[in-house]
Design a protein around this motif. Structure first.
Motif, PDB file in Angstrom:
ATOM      1  N   ASP A  78     123.235  -3.082 -90.190  1.00 40.46           N
ATOM      2  CA  ASP A  78     122.938  -4.254 -90.995  1.00 40.46           C
ATOM      3  C   ASP A  78     121.567  -4.832 -90.654  1.00 40.46           C
ATOM      4  N   ASN A  79     120.527  -4.066 -91.011  1.00 42.25           N
ATOM      5  CA  ASN A  79     119.149  -4.539 -90.842  1.00 42.25           C
ATOM      6  C   ASN A  79     118.294  -3.820 -91.867  1.00 42.25           C
ATOM      7  N   ALA A  80     117.952  -4.531 -92.928  1.00 45.60           N
ATOM      8  CA  ALA A  80     117.165  -3.927 -94.014  1.00 45.60           C
ATOM      9  C   ALA A  80     115.672  -4.042 -93.785  1.00 45.60           C
ATOM     10  N   LEU A  81     115.259  -4.715 -92.699  1.00 39.55           N
ATOM     11  CA  LEU A  81     113.841  -5.000 -92.491  1.00 39.55           C
ATOM     12  C   LEU A  81     113.301  -4.266 -91.272  1.00 39.55           C
ATOM     13  N   LEU A  82     113.678  -3.027 -91.093  1.00 38.72           N
ATOM     14  CA  LEU A  82     113.172  -2.239 -89.976  1.00 38.72           C
ATOM     15  C   LEU A  82     111.686  -1.925 -90.170  1.00 38.72           C
ATOM     16  N   PRO A  83     110.907  -1.877 -89.091  1.00 39.50           N
ATOM     17  CA  PRO A  83     109.476  -1.531 -89.196  1.00 39.50           C
ATOM     18  C   PRO A  83     109.266  -0.023 -89.294  1.00 39.50           C
ATOM     19  N   TYR A 113     120.259  11.076 -87.061  1.00 38.52           N
ATOM     20  CA  TYR A 113     119.417  10.089 -87.734  1.00 38.52           C
ATOM     21  C   TYR A 113     118.198   9.805 -86.867  1.00 38.52           C
ATOM     22  N   LEU A 114     117.013   9.990 -87.447  1.00 38.63           N
ATOM     23  CA  LEU A 114     115.767   9.709 -86.749  1.00 38.63           C
ATOM     24  C   LEU A 114     115.095   8.494 -87.375  1.00 38.63           C
ATOM     25  N   PHE A 115     114.599   7.632 -86.514  1.00 36.51           N
ATOM     26  CA  PHE A 115     113.824   6.480 -86.967  1.00 36.51           C
ATOM     27  C   PHE A 115     112.349   6.799 -86.816  1.00 36.51           C
ATOM     28  N   VAL A 116     111.579   6.643 -87.913  1.00 40.01           N
ATOM     29  CA  VAL A 116     110.146   6.922 -87.911  1.00 40.01           C
ATOM     30  C   VAL A 116     109.403   5.611 -88.175  1.00 40.01           C
ATOM     31  N   PRO A 117     108.694   5.067 -87.188  1.00 38.00           N
ATOM     32  CA  PRO A 117     107.946   3.817 -87.388  1.00 38.00           C
ATOM     33  C   PRO A 117     106.875   3.983 -88.464  1.00 38.00           C
ATOM     34  N   HIS A 118     106.552   2.900 -89.137  1.00 39.84           N
ATOM     35  CA  HIS A 118     105.510   2.921 -90.164  1.00 39.84           C
ATOM     36  C   HIS A 118     104.208   3.463 -89.566  1.00 39.84           C
ATOM     37  N   GLY A 119     103.570   4.388 -90.283  1.00 37.64           N
ATOM     38  CA  GLY A 119     102.294   4.936 -89.842  1.00 37.64           C
ATOM     39  C   GLY A 119     102.404   6.062 -88.841  1.00 37.64           C
ATOM     40  N   GLU A 120     103.638   6.407 -88.435  1.00 40.36           N
ATOM     41  CA  GLU A 120     103.825   7.476 -87.463  1.00 40.36           C
ATOM     42  C   GLU A 120     104.411   8.720 -88.133  1.00 40.36           C
ATOM     43  N   LYS A 121     104.301   9.846 -87.447  1.00 38.72           N
ATOM     44  CA  LYS A 121     104.848  11.109 -87.945  1.00 38.72           C
ATOM     45  C   LYS A 121     105.941  11.657 -87.031  1.00 38.72           C
ATOM     46  N   ARG A 122     106.180  10.954 -85.940  1.00 31.13           N
ATOM     47  CA  ARG A 122     107.149  11.421 -84.964  1.00 31.13           C
ATOM     48  C   ARG A 122     108.388  10.532 -84.998  1.00 31.13           C
ATOM     49  N   GLY A 123     109.566  11.152 -85.089  1.00 29.90           N
ATOM     50  CA  GLY A 123     110.808  10.411 -85.117  1.00 29.90           C
ATOM     51  C   GLY A 123     111.332  10.144 -83.718  1.00 29.90           C
ATOM     52  N   THR A 124     112.124   9.097 -83.594  1.00 28.41           N
ATOM     53  CA  THR A 124     112.746   8.766 -82.324  1.00 28.41           C
ATOM     54  C   THR A 124     114.253   8.667 -82.495  1.00 28.41           C
ATOM     55  N   THR A 125     114.990   9.132 -81.493  1.00 27.27           N
ATOM     56  CA  THR A 125     116.449   9.037 -81.503  1.00 27.27           C
ATOM     57  C   THR A 125     116.934   7.727 -80.895  1.00 27.27           C
ATOM     58  N   ALA A 126     116.037   6.978 -80.269  1.00 28.34           N
ATOM     59  CA  ALA A 126     116.443   5.824 -79.465  1.00 28.34           C
ATOM     60  C   ALA A 126     117.178   4.764 -80.279  1.00 28.34           C
ATOM     61  N   LEU A 127     116.744   4.480 -81.483  1.00 29.88           N
ATOM     62  CA  LEU A 127     117.279   3.353 -82.244  1.00 29.88           C
ATOM     63  C   LEU A 127     118.709   3.588 -82.715  1.00 29.88           C
ATOM     64  N   ILE A 128     118.994   4.752 -83.302  1.00 26.07           N
ATOM     65  CA  ILE A 128     120.304   5.008 -83.911  1.00 26.07           C
ATOM     66  C   ILE A 128     121.189   5.887 -83.021  1.00 26.07           C
ATOM     67  N   GLU A 129     120.669   7.004 -82.559  1.00 23.95           N
ATOM     68  CA  GLU A 129     121.491   7.956 -81.807  1.00 23.95           C
ATOM     69  C   GLU A 129     121.598   7.607 -80.331  1.00 23.95           C
ATOM     70  N   GLY A 130     120.554   6.988 -79.787  1.00 25.51           N
ATOM     71  CA  GLY A 130     120.516   6.739 -78.358  1.00 25.51           C
ATOM     72  C   GLY A 130     119.974   7.939 -77.606  1.00 25.51           C
ATOM     73  N   ASN A 131     119.613   7.725 -76.358  1.00 27.06           N
ATOM     74  CA  ASN A 131     119.099   8.790 -75.489  1.00 27.06           C
ATOM     75  C   ASN A 131     119.953   8.868 -74.229  1.00 27.06           C
ATOM     76  N   PHE A 132     120.542  10.056 -74.010  1.00 27.28           N
ATOM     77  CA  PHE A 132     121.437  10.253 -72.875  1.00 27.28           C
ATOM     78  C   PHE A 132     121.035  11.537 -72.150  1.00 27.28           C
ATOM     79  N   HIS A 133     120.802  11.434 -70.871  1.00 29.86           N
ATOM     80  CA  HIS A 133     120.273  12.573 -70.118  1.00 29.86           C
ATOM     81  C   HIS A 133     121.217  13.756 -70.124  1.00 29.86           C
ATOM     82  N   GLU A 134     122.507  13.554 -70.393  1.00 24.39           N
ATOM     83  CA  GLU A 134     123.472  14.656 -70.381  1.00 24.39           C
ATOM     84  C   GLU A 134     123.393  15.556 -71.620  1.00 24.39           C
TER      85      GLU A 134
END
Length: 423
Positions: free
Chosen positions: A322-327, A371-392
């Protein structure tokens, strides 16, 4: 605050990739016409192996795709040799191919007993008409007969020589954190019988995670060198987000709902598959699940040949957020999206349901996705926002070592290394 941190990490990590000059063609696997679907590249007898085969070996690459059509179309393909960065190399066709410049696509089969009519095509490389003379990157381009100016699709793959050995190890004790959100690679290039005069200028080394294009990294300098060994370690470019195990769903029958499928309904002219709404996993605990590192498998439970008997369904993805205003934007990622960030796999926010949604037209089978989140102006996706990052998390890492011998006009692929984290 957490979103800002994700963006900052994404920007910092992207600095270690090197992009080609503007205006230069960079090839990627993708469909170039809406009639082309389900592009797959497989190494024969190596399930889910990256699209890399050995030169002058029995390795075979099986490339397949579907074309929405009522009858078999006459298609051709050509093969282009590329530099390490997937731009066209300076070699002529005669220098990199033993065979013809253009060849027909012979293996085309009509779909059987499906609502969506299509032709399934298969191309095997190398074959009687085409053999590779040199190692490196290649792209195969398919087009209608006698119309090379109208490409339908392109498929990227690599051919390597076993000139060096590349042992790879993955650790969760990284230079950023300790058993938390990242994984770090260390590898060596062992060349006791191969001359590398200046590794700082002659070598180009590319690293990828789960065959993603967006987070591929180029490493140029070893940490230290020995007489016959180059050691690459403790470099920020060797650190990757750990991510999470891929999500998965299965739609192999119309008689029952498969894994992660809430319902299957028929609305003329197609079946529609509603997946269970996905939740964010970044704040939860790590849960192991069997993964295929983002790949997919075509399967129809009652078929003798799923390649031609599997049908196409409209698949509805839902993400409760529930956040329609992601950067930035949220994209569905997996082998079936070919690492692209486009409108075709971009999630749209629905203000009525307060969730992100997307419909994709997919062939029956089992799919990995995230699901990958790609910040405005970037070409690289991050898992941190939706999927999370787990060392296992289990991830597949591929290291490709290219060597441009002084005086030569192309990048040899002299060795590869592959490792699965936490295995």
């Amino acid at each position: 605050m957490k979103i800002r941190i994700c963006i900052l990490v994404s920007v910092l990590l992207s600095l270690f990739g090197i992009s080609p000059a503007k205006g230069v063609t960079v090839y990627r696997t993708e469909a170039l016409h809406p009639s082309i679907q389900t592009i797959r590249t497989r190494v024969f007898d190596k399930a889910y192996f990256p699209p890399v085969i050995q030169l002058d070996n029995d390795d075979r690459l099986i490339i397949s795709f579907d074309m929405f059509a009522e009858q078999n179309e006459y298609l051709e393909y050509r093969i282009i040799h590329c530099n390490a960065d997937w731009t066209p190399s300076a070699l002529s066709v005669m220098e990199y191919l033993d065979g013809f410049d253009r060849n027909p696509v012979d293996e085309g089969e009509l779909s059987f007993n499906t609502f969506r009519h299509y032709v399934h095509y298969t191309i095997e490389l190398p074959n009687e008409s085409v053999r590779f003379k040199v190692s490196g990157n290649y792209v195969m381009i398919v087009f209608p007969e006698n119309q090379p100016e109208n490409p339908l699709l392109q498929v990227c793959f690599s051919v390597f020589e076993r000139r060096v050995n590349v042992p790879v190890s993955v650790t969760t004790r990284t230079d950023i954190d300790y058993n938390r959100e990242h994984q770090q690679l260390e590898f060596s290039v062992l060349h006791p019988n191969y001359d590398i005069r200046n590794p700082h200028t002659d070598l180009k080394i590319y690293l990828s995670q789960n065959n993603r294009n967006d987070n591929e990294v180029r490493i140029d300098r070893p940490l230290y060198t020995k007489s016959d060994e180059l050691v690459y370690a403790h470099n920020p470019g060797l650190i990757f987000e750990a991510g999470n195990e891929y999500r998965r769903f299965e739609m192999v029958s119309t008689r029952y709902a498969g894994i992660h499928v809430e319902r299957i309904q028929y609305f003329d002219p197609y079946y529609h598959v509603d997946l269970y709404p996905d939740q964010t996993r970044s704040k939860g605990n790590y849960l192991f699940d069997q993964t295929q590192y983002g790949h997919f498998t075509i399967r129809q439970s009652d078929a003798d040949d799923s390649d031609t008997e599997a049908d196409y369904f409209v698949v509805h993805f839902f993400l409760d957020y529930d956040n329609a205003l992601l950067p930035g934007a949220i994209y569905i990622d997996g082998e079936f999206t070919h690492g692209q960030f486009s409108e075709q796999n971009k999630m749209k926010y629905n203000f009525e349901t307060k969730r992100y949604e997307k419909d994709l037209y997919l062939k029956q089978g089992s799919y990995n996705y995230q699901y990958l989140f790609v910040p405005h102006g970037e070409k690289r996706g991050t898992t941190a926002l939706i999927e999370g990052n787990f060392h296992e998390t289990k991830n597949e890492y591929l290291v490709k070592v290219y060597h441009r011998i002084p005086g030569e006009r192309y990048d040899r692929l002299i060795g590869i290394g592959r490792s699965i984290s936490n295995e």
